[in-house]
Design a protein around this motif. Structure first.
Motif, mmCIF file in Angstrom:
data_model
loop_
_atom_site.group_PDB
_atom_site.id
_atom_site.type_symbol
_atom_site.label_atom_id
_atom_site.label_comp_id
_atom_site.label_asym_id
_atom_site.label_seq_id
_atom_site.Cartn_x
_atom_site.Cartn_y
_atom_site.Cartn_z
ATOM 1 N N TYR A 106 2.312 -0.498 -0.412
ATOM 2 C CA TYR A 106 1.625 0.802 -0.410
ATOM 3 C C TYR A 106 1.394 1.374 -1.805
ATOM 4 O O TYR A 106 0.465 2.162 -2.010
ATOM 5 C CB TYR A 106 2.424 1.816 0.420
ATOM 6 N N ARG A 107 2.186 1.001 -2.793
ATOM 7 C CA ARG A 107 2.062 1.607 -4.121
ATOM 8 C C ARG A 107 0.708 1.365 -4.764
ATOM 9 O O ARG A 107 0.264 2.131 -5.618
ATOM 10 C CB ARG A 107 3.168 1.111 -5.059
ATOM 11 N N TYR A 108 0.025 0.308 -4.365
ATOM 12 C CA TYR A 108 -1.281 0.008 -4.943
ATOM 13 C C TYR A 108 -2.434 0.603 -4.119
ATOM 14 O O TYR A 108 -3.603 0.417 -4.466
ATOM 15 C CB TYR A 108 -1.464 -1.501 -5.073
ATOM 16 N N MET A 151 -2.224 4.041 -3.006
ATOM 17 C CA MET A 151 -1.740 5.401 -2.821
ATOM 18 C C MET A 151 -2.847 6.401 -2.506
ATOM 19 O O MET A 151 -2.635 7.370 -1.787
ATOM 20 C CB MET A 151 -0.956 5.856 -4.051
ATOM 21 N N TYR A 175 -3.913 10.990 -5.696
ATOM 22 C CA TYR A 175 -3.538 9.774 -6.427
ATOM 23 C C TYR A 175 -4.776 8.919 -6.682
ATOM 24 O O TYR A 175 -4.872 7.772 -6.253
ATOM 25 C CB TYR A 175 -2.503 8.987 -5.624
ATOM 26 N N THR A 195 6.211 10.426 -0.901
ATOM 27 C CA THR A 195 6.519 9.211 -1.662
ATOM 28 C C THR A 195 7.147 9.578 -3.001
ATOM 29 O O THR A 195 6.735 10.541 -3.645
ATOM 30 C CB THR A 195 5.242 8.384 -1.917
ATOM 31 N N GLY A 199 8.721 7.517 -6.625
ATOM 32 C CA GLY A 199 8.868 6.250 -7.328
ATOM 33 C C GLY A 199 9.202 6.462 -8.788
ATOM 34 O O GLY A 199 8.963 7.546 -9.354
ATOM 35 N N LYS A 228 10.933 -1.149 -10.578
ATOM 36 C CA LYS A 228 10.034 -0.159 -9.975
ATOM 37 C C LYS A 228 10.470 0.169 -8.546
ATOM 38 O O LYS A 228 9.846 -0.271 -7.581
ATOM 39 C CB LYS A 228 8.600 -0.698 -9.990
ATOM 40 N N SER A 267 10.829 2.559 -5.217
ATOM 41 C CA SER A 267 10.035 3.620 -4.605
ATOM 42 C C SER A 267 10.402 3.733 -3.137
ATOM 43 O O SER A 267 11.017 2.832 -2.548
ATOM 44 C CB SER A 267 8.535 3.349 -4.755
#
Length: 294
Positions: free
Chosen positions: A30-32, A34, A41, A199, A201, A214, A216
């Motif tokens: 999911y971090r890529y 957002m 974001y 979220t 991180g 990293k 999160s």
């Protein structure tokens, strides 16, 4: 063999129609993506990038959930960002696609802190294949035959960044929309409730090496479903290679690997396994990931 698969699929539909009311797609990486969850974001690092993911859940089950996500973000000057996010979900008899335009505005709080405000405007197409119910012997409410339409929607979010830390809070679809749901073995017409995503991180440099840890976590909350949290930790090697693991509180573990080529193209893969006894025959979940920085 086909009958066994149909029975397994029906069991999953009944189990998860009762135990979970979450209606929006989820991703392990999911971090890529957002800005698909939080419009604030949109390219906070100032880069222009397009990202896509394909998730095939429970590969041992025919008609199991499939999710495709494409997100794009770029900066417009110093303070504004513009992006597009598309999420398609297909599960059993349901199919839906949400398309949103994302806008963010940056406020400088201090030399090290920035606050981003985001707005998402878009809509959701939703359809139900009621003829498919006959194959699985589920009684159908006649009202769901009309569930094939387009629903406009809006979303909002905030993002706080301070050095390597980020905090994100968003509701990407605020308005309720029509959908189908299982109720005691009967497919009925109902509404999709808004989802809240929180979220956190942090990018933690490990000494003077080229290693970056990293960690999160993403929390998902929706009315009628238990709280779900993804805990994700990636170890980055010189921003070229990432290796990590993820745990979801509703009993799922995953391993992740991402490889960057010349700092522009990133290819990733996540392999997820559920620990639920009722999903023993459903097998694993695969998630492919591609990202290109212009």
């Amino acid at each position: 063999m086909q009958n066994i698969k149909n029975i397994v699929t029906l069991a999953l539909f009944l189990i998860f129609g009762t135990l979970s009311a979450q209606q929006e797609g989820l991703l392990t990486n999911y971090r890529y993506h957002m800005n698909a969850y939080n419009p604030a974001y949109v390219s906070p690092e100032g880069e222009t990038a397009i990202t896509s993911s394909f998730r095939q859940q429970w590969t041992g089950v025919e008609e199991a959930p499939r999710t495709m996500v494409v997100s794009f973000g770029t900066r417009l000057g110093e303070k504004m960002g513009l992006g597009v996010s598309v999420m398609n979900d297909k599960t059993f008899i349901e199919s839906q696609t949400f398309i949103g335009i994302d806008y963010s505005y940056k406020l400088k709080l201090s030399e090290k802190s920035e606050l981003y405000l985001g707005l998402k405007v878009g809509g959701n197409t939703y359809s139900v294949n009621t003829a498919g119910l006959e194959t699985y012997n589920i009684q159908s409410d006649p009202s769901i035959s009309s569930l094939s339409d387009f629903n406009p929607n809006i979303g909002a979010g905030i993002l706080l960044k301070r050095e390597g830390l980020f905090l994100s809070l968003a509701m990407p679809r605020i308005l309720q929309t029509d959908r189908a749901e299982n109720l005691n073995g009967t497919a009925t017409a109902t509404v999709a409730e808004p989802h809240l995503y929180a979220t956190i991180g942090y990018d933690w440099p490990l000494g003077k090496s080229h290693l970056l840890l990293k960690p999160s976590a993403m929390m998902r909350q929706v009315s009628g479903a238990p709280l779900s949290i993804d805990f994700n930790t990636m170890l980055s090697f010189d921003n070229s290679f990432e290796l990590g693991a993820s745990y979801r509180t509703d009993s799922a573990f995953a391993g992740l690997i991402n490889l960057s080529l010349q700092k522009r193209l990133t290819i990733g893969f996540a392999y997820e396994v559920s620990t639920r006894n009722e999903l023993a025959s459903a097998k694993n979940t695969n998630e492919l990931f591609l990202r290109f920085v212009f």
